[in-house]
Design a protein around this motif. Structure first.
Motif, PDB file in Angstrom:
ATOM      1  N   LEU A  33      -1.547 -17.207  -4.346  1.00 41.52           N
ATOM      2  CA  LEU A  33      -0.778 -16.920  -3.128  1.00 41.52           C
ATOM      3  C   LEU A  33      -0.762 -15.408  -2.922  1.00 41.52           C
ATOM      4  CD1 LEU A  33       2.273 -19.297  -3.815  1.00 41.52           C
ATOM      5  CD2 LEU A  33       0.156 -19.820  -2.575  1.00 41.52           C
ATOM      6  N   GLU A  34      -1.252 -14.960  -1.791  1.00 38.22           N
ATOM      7  CA  GLU A  34      -1.339 -13.518  -1.524  1.00 38.22           C
ATOM      8  C   GLU A  34      -0.585 -13.203  -0.247  1.00 38.22           C
ATOM      9  OE1 GLU A  34      -2.561 -10.427  -2.723  1.00 38.22           O
ATOM     10  OE2 GLU A  34      -1.775  -9.749  -0.787  1.00 38.22           O
ATOM     11  N   GLN A  35       0.282 -12.200  -0.327  1.00 36.04           N
ATOM     12  CA  GLN A  35       1.121 -11.888   0.836  1.00 36.04           C
ATOM     13  C   GLN A  35       0.330 -11.318   2.018  1.00 36.04           C
ATOM     14  OE1 GLN A  35       4.038  -8.970  -0.340  1.00 36.04           O
ATOM     15  NE2 GLN A  35       2.540  -7.352  -0.607  1.00 36.04           N
ATOM     16  N   GLY A  43      -8.207   1.690  -0.392  1.00 31.72           N
ATOM     17  CA  GLY A  43      -8.211   1.981  -1.825  1.00 31.72           C
ATOM     18  C   GLY A  43      -9.334   2.948  -2.072  1.00 31.72           C
ATOM     19  N   ALA A  44      -9.248   3.600  -3.203  1.00 31.37           N
ATOM     20  CA  ALA A  44     -10.273   4.577  -3.527  1.00 31.37           C
ATOM     21  C   ALA A  44     -11.298   3.922  -4.430  1.00 31.37           C
ATOM     22  CB  ALA A  44      -9.626   5.764  -4.213  1.00 31.37           C
ATOM     23  N   GLY A  45     -12.200   4.737  -4.935  1.00 26.10           N
ATOM     24  CA  GLY A  45     -13.088   4.229  -5.961  1.00 26.10           C
ATOM     25  C   GLY A  45     -12.278   3.985  -7.227  1.00 26.10           C
ATOM     26  N   HIS A 107     -16.005   0.921  -5.336  1.00 29.96           N
ATOM     27  CA  HIS A 107     -14.877   1.023  -4.409  1.00 29.96           C
ATOM     28  C   HIS A 107     -13.945  -0.162  -4.664  1.00 29.96           C
ATOM     29  CE1 HIS A 107     -12.592   0.958  -0.672  1.00 29.96           C
ATOM     30  NE2 HIS A 107     -12.898   2.232  -0.594  1.00 29.96           N
ATOM     31  N   ARG A 108     -12.647   0.101  -4.741  1.00 26.72           N
ATOM     32  CA  ARG A 108     -11.707  -0.979  -5.051  1.00 26.72           C
ATOM     33  C   ARG A 108     -11.841  -2.148  -4.071  1.00 26.72           C
ATOM     34  NH1 ARG A 108      -7.267  -3.196  -3.395  1.00 26.72           N
ATOM     35  NH2 ARG A 108      -5.882  -4.190  -4.902  1.00 26.72           N
ATOM     36  N   GLY A 109     -12.017  -1.837  -2.795  1.00 29.96           N
ATOM     37  CA  GLY A 109     -12.163  -2.887  -1.778  1.00 29.96           C
ATOM     38  C   GLY A 109     -13.382  -3.760  -2.051  1.00 29.96           C
ATOM     39  N   ARG A 132       3.642 -15.105   0.936  1.00 29.88           N
ATOM     40  CA  ARG A 132       4.363 -14.257  -0.004  1.00 29.88           C
ATOM     41  C   ARG A 132       5.174 -15.103  -0.974  1.00 29.88           C
ATOM     42  NH1 ARG A 132       6.522  -9.403  -1.028  1.00 29.88           N
ATOM     43  NH2 ARG A 132       8.582  -9.595  -1.966  1.00 29.88           N
ATOM     44  N   VAL A 133       5.067 -14.831  -2.272  1.00 28.25           N
ATOM     45  CA  VAL A 133       5.887 -15.569  -3.241  1.00 28.25           C
ATOM     46  C   VAL A 133       7.310 -15.022  -3.161  1.00 28.25           C
ATOM     47  CG1 VAL A 133       6.315 -15.965  -5.701  1.00 28.25           C
ATOM     48  CG2 VAL A 133       3.994 -16.132  -4.793  1.00 28.25           C
ATOM     49  N   ASP A 134       8.227 -15.918  -2.848  1.00 31.24           N
ATOM     50  CA  ASP A 134       9.614 -15.515  -2.616  1.00 31.24           C
ATOM     51  C   ASP A 134      10.518 -15.891  -3.768  1.00 31.24           C
ATOM     52  OD1 ASP A 134       9.762 -14.236  -0.301  1.00 31.24           O
ATOM     53  OD2 ASP A 134      10.400 -15.948   0.933  1.00 31.24           O
ATOM     54  N   GLY A 298      -1.432  -7.397 -15.292  1.00 28.55           N
ATOM     55  CA  GLY A 298      -1.816  -6.220 -14.509  1.00 28.55           C
ATOM     56  C   GLY A 298      -0.643  -5.270 -14.325  1.00 28.55           C
ATOM     57  N   ASP A 299      -0.615  -4.628 -13.160  1.00 29.63           N
ATOM     58  CA  ASP A 299       0.432  -3.625 -12.908  1.00 29.63           C
ATOM     59  C   ASP A 299       1.831  -4.224 -12.952  1.00 29.63           C
ATOM     60  OD1 ASP A 299      -1.480  -1.721 -12.614  1.00 29.63           O
ATOM     61  OD2 ASP A 299      -1.098  -1.294 -10.498  1.00 29.63           O
ATOM     62  N   ALA A 300       1.965  -5.492 -12.663  1.00 32.60           N
ATOM     63  CA  ALA A 300       3.291  -6.119 -12.715  1.00 32.60           C
ATOM     64  C   ALA A 300       3.845  -6.064 -14.139  1.00 32.60           C
ATOM     65  CB  ALA A 300       3.199  -7.574 -12.253  1.00 32.60           C
TER      66      ALA A 300
HETATM   67  C1  FAD Z   1      -4.199  -1.765  -1.153  1.00 32.65           C
HETATM   68  C2  FAD Z   1      -4.292  -1.221  -2.541  1.00 32.65           C
HETATM   69  C3  FAD Z   1      -4.997  -0.027  -2.751  1.00 32.65           C
HETATM   70  C4  FAD Z   1      -5.089   0.507  -4.046  1.00 32.65           C
HETATM   71  N1  FAD Z   1      -5.767   1.675  -4.230  1.00 32.65           N
HETATM   72  C5  FAD Z   1      -5.880   2.193  -5.460  1.00 32.65           C
HETATM   73  C6  FAD Z   1      -6.612   3.397  -5.687  1.00 32.65           C
HETATM   74  O1  FAD Z   1      -7.143   3.968  -4.751  1.00 32.65           O
HETATM   75  N2  FAD Z   1      -6.690   3.899  -6.946  1.00 32.65           N
HETATM   76  C7  FAD Z   1      -6.080   3.263  -8.001  1.00 32.65           C
HETATM   77  O2  FAD Z   1      -6.152   3.751  -9.134  1.00 32.65           O
HETATM   78  N3  FAD Z   1      -5.393   2.116  -7.823  1.00 32.65           N
HETATM   79  C8  FAD Z   1      -5.287   1.577  -6.585  1.00 32.65           C
HETATM   80  N4  FAD Z   1      -4.607   0.420  -6.416  1.00 32.65           N
HETATM   81  C9  FAD Z   1      -4.008  -0.205  -7.609  1.00 32.65           C
HETATM   82  C10 FAD Z   1      -5.017  -0.853  -8.512  1.00 32.65           C
HETATM   83  O3  FAD Z   1      -5.778  -1.779  -7.791  1.00 32.65           O
HETATM   84  C11 FAD Z   1      -4.229  -1.501  -9.610  1.00 32.65           C
HETATM   85  O4  FAD Z   1      -3.533  -0.510 -10.344  1.00 32.65           O
HETATM   86  C12 FAD Z   1      -5.050  -2.255 -10.612  1.00 32.65           C
HETATM   87  O5  FAD Z   1      -6.253  -2.734 -10.076  1.00 32.65           O
HETATM   88  C13 FAD Z   1      -4.237  -3.434 -11.181  1.00 32.65           C
HETATM   89  O6  FAD Z   1      -4.200  -4.398 -10.152  1.00 32.65           O
HETATM   90  P1  FAD Z   1      -3.112  -5.500  -9.942  1.00 32.65           P
HETATM   91  O7  FAD Z   1      -3.870  -6.671  -9.420  1.00 32.65           O
HETATM   92  O8  FAD Z   1      -2.252  -5.669 -11.126  1.00 32.65           O
HETATM   93  O9  FAD Z   1      -2.164  -4.927  -8.791  1.00 32.65           O
HETATM   94  P2  FAD Z   1      -2.485  -4.645  -7.277  1.00 32.65           P
HETATM   95  O10 FAD Z   1      -3.856  -4.130  -7.106  1.00 32.65           O
HETATM   96  O11 FAD Z   1      -1.361  -3.825  -6.763  1.00 32.65           O
HETATM   97  O12 FAD Z   1      -2.438  -6.087  -6.568  1.00 32.65           O
HETATM   98  C14 FAD Z   1      -1.248  -6.807  -6.355  1.00 32.65           C
HETATM   99  C15 FAD Z   1      -1.483  -7.822  -5.258  1.00 32.65           C
HETATM  100  O13 FAD Z   1      -0.321  -8.656  -5.144  1.00 32.65           O
HETATM  101  C16 FAD Z   1       0.031  -8.803  -3.784  1.00 32.65           C
HETATM  102  N5  FAD Z   1       1.470  -9.099  -3.742  1.00 32.65           N
HETATM  103  C17 FAD Z   1       2.503  -8.249  -3.969  1.00 32.65           C
HETATM  104  N6  FAD Z   1       3.671  -8.898  -3.910  1.00 32.65           N
HETATM  105  C18 FAD Z   1       3.387 -10.200  -3.619  1.00 32.65           C
HETATM  106  C19 FAD Z   1       4.168 -11.369  -3.445  1.00 32.65           C
HETATM  107  N7  FAD Z   1       5.512 -11.365  -3.555  1.00 32.65           N
HETATM  108  N8  FAD Z   1       3.546 -12.527  -3.128  1.00 32.65           N
HETATM  109  C20 FAD Z   1       2.181 -12.595  -3.026  1.00 32.65           C
HETATM  110  N9  FAD Z   1       1.392 -11.506  -3.185  1.00 32.65           N
HETATM  111  C21 FAD Z   1       1.984 -10.333  -3.497  1.00 32.65           C
HETATM  112  C22 FAD Z   1      -0.391  -7.493  -3.155  1.00 32.65           C
HETATM  113  O14 FAD Z   1      -0.561  -7.598  -1.752  1.00 32.65           O
HETATM  114  C23 FAD Z   1      -1.697  -7.203  -3.881  1.00 32.65           C
HETATM  115  O15 FAD Z   1      -2.798  -7.811  -3.253  1.00 32.65           O
HETATM  116  C24 FAD Z   1      -4.471  -0.154  -5.148  1.00 32.65           C
HETATM  117  C25 FAD Z   1      -3.765  -1.343  -4.936  1.00 32.65           C
HETATM  118  C26 FAD Z   1      -3.676  -1.896  -3.649  1.00 32.65           C
HETATM  119  C27 FAD Z   1      -2.902  -3.190  -3.434  1.00 32.65           C
END
Ligand code: FAD
Length: 407
Positions: A33-35, A43-45, A107-109, A132-134, A298-300
């Motif tokens: 589920l993605e918000q 995003g950057a590289g 590139h992150r994208g 969005r997960v609520d 991940g970041d969470a």
């Molecule tokens: C748009 C964007 C651009 C980024 N650009 C960079 C960058 O340039 N350089 C860098 O070092 N790091 C960047 N990051 C962070 C990097 O991608 C992360 O630090 C790393 O890849 C770990 O990723 P993650 O999946 O744990 O978290 P994230 O990449 O933050 O992904 C979390 C995802 O969860 C989704 N989400 C959040 N809350 C909810 C919810 N309640 N319900 C459903 N979905 C939800 C978000 O929309 C996102 O898609 C970026 C992140 C994002 C979202």
């Protein structure tokens, strides 16, 4: 969808999508589920070191990623003031031979799009965008997750919920086990410019890392060498959340004073018309796991400051270990998730600490900076790289390591 073998993932970032692919490989069905209504391709590289590329390759993604990645030959560390190279840390073929997997920039994208494409073509994965997960409720048979989209409320039942929803994770907030992220008084700025706008030496497949007064600067080619990704990290008090606020060109140029930065670096920073910025947040506590059938990845679970370039790397490692544990111990998902958390705690804490230490080293000024530069020169590139052996040599669980069929 029947609950058995069904896992719900909150967030389709790098962590969530890699987890979905790995979980499907472990024989589970996954709903992500993605918000966002469509994945943000900003995003950057990002840098993907061998510990991460090893997992992506094992998941069969090498061919899909090949047109998008660059394999830098080295990291060229530059003195911001003089513009001279301090040391060249070999990557490329040498790193691949040493670690058995390549070092890539992407590139992150592009990475997110490739993971999403692979997930969409995997029969056991469903991605629900704009949802969005609520809320969630754990019960005896697993967990019920409530998602909200524009039009409706979505209920998903599964054996586990994986919070892959980034540093501002709502799953973590609801678990009440996470301290709030702490602002580090720094911002990161990013820009993409056409490769033909920069001098030839900056178009080479190298990661350039400049250490200078009040800022550090990283740039390297992305998008198959067509664009140059520039990231600058500065001390700053702007602390809004989000990844893509508009940054002022005049403001970033102010950090690159004529008297403290080499002309070459100043010229590079002057090229982009558009900058995006994000505030850097950290969390004091290390890895925080979950409760019952719920966990975080991940970041969470453990935000990474970008100084070690391991944000995506640690998320990808998490995904592999999580899938291994859930696949093996599915009859007791809560135990499987605790086993995953136990397996990740020390490593992610070490990466977080190493990243913070790197931030201090990059930020040295005056005589301390000179000593740092001299030390790097004396140590030499190979020995500097060998200091990251613990990071790059990480091996995924066997079940991932033995996969390499295209999806
Ligand atoms: C748009 C964007 C651009 C980024 N650009 C960079 C960058 O340039 N350089 C860098 O070092 N790091 C960047 N990051 C962070 C990097 O991608 C992360 O630090 C790393 O890849 C770990 O990723 P993650 O999946 O744990 O978290 P994230 O990449 O933050 O992904 C979390 C995802 O969860 C989704 N989400 C959040 N809350 C909810 C919810 N309640 N319900 C459903 N979905 C939800 C978000 O929309 C996102 O898609 C970026 C992140 C994002 C979202």
């Amino acid at each position: 969808m029947a609950t058995a073998r069904h896992v719900i993932v909150a967030g389709a970032g790098i962590a969530g999508l890699t987890a979905a692919l790995a979980l499907a490989r472990a024989g589970l069905r996954v709903t992500v589920l993605e918000q966002a209504a469509r994945p943000e391709e900003t995003g950057a590289g990002i840098q993907l070191s061998p510990n991460a590329t090893r997992v992506l390759i094992a998941l069969g993604l090498r061919d899909l990623l090949a047109p998008m990645v660059m394999a830098p030959q080295a990291t060229r560390v530059m003195a911001g003031g003089s513009g001279h190279a301090i040391v060249r840390i070999p990557l490329g073929g040498e790193a691949e031979r040493r670690y058995g997997a390549p070092y890539w920039t992407i590139h992150r994208g592009d990475l997110q799009a490739a993971l999403a494409a692979a997930a969409k073509s995997t029969i056991d994965i469903t991605i629900k965008l704009g949802t969005r997960v609520d809320d969630f409720v754990a019960h005896i048979k697993g967990v019920t997750v409530q998602g909200r989209s524009d039009r409706q409320v979505v209920d998903e039942r599964g054996v586990a919920l994986i919070g892959a929803d980034g540093i501002w994770s709502s799953v973590a907030t609801q678990l009440r086990r996470q301290r709030k992220p702490r602002f580090t008084h720094r911002t990161a700025w990013r820009a993409l410019i056409p490769a033909d706008a920069v001098p030839a030496e900056f178009r080479e497949p190298l990661v350039h890392l400049w250490l200078g007064l009040d800022a550090h600067l990283v740039h390297y080619p992305v998008k198959g060498g067509r664009l140059i990704n520039i990231v600058v990290i500065v001390h700053d008090e702007w602390n809004e959340t989000g990844w893509s606020a508009e940054g002022s060109r005049v403001e970033i140029l102010r950090h690159f004073a004529r008297w403290s930065w080499a002309e070459k670096a100043r010229e590079l920073i002057a090229i982009p018309d558009q900058w995006l910025k994000w505030a850097l947040y950290d969390r004091n506590s290390a890895f925080r796991g979950g409760v019952g059938p719920v966990t975080l990845i991940g970041d969470a679970a453990h935000p990474m400051l970008p100084f070690l370039a391991q944000g995506a790397g640690m998320a990808i490692e998490d995904a592999a270990v999580l899938a291994d544990m859930l696949g093996k111990y599915l009859d007791d998902p809560a135990d499987a998730l605790r086993a995953y958390e136990g397996a990740r705690r020390l490593r992610t804490a070490r990466a977080q600490q190493a990243s913070r230490r790197q931030a201090r080293i990059y930020g040295l000024t005056g005589p301390e900076a000179l000593i740092r530069n001299l030390g790097m020169r004396l140590l030499g590139g190979e020995r500097l790289r060998a200091r990251y052996d613990w990071l790059y040599n990480w091996q995924p669980p066997e079940f991932i390591a033995h996969q390499s069929q295209p999806l």
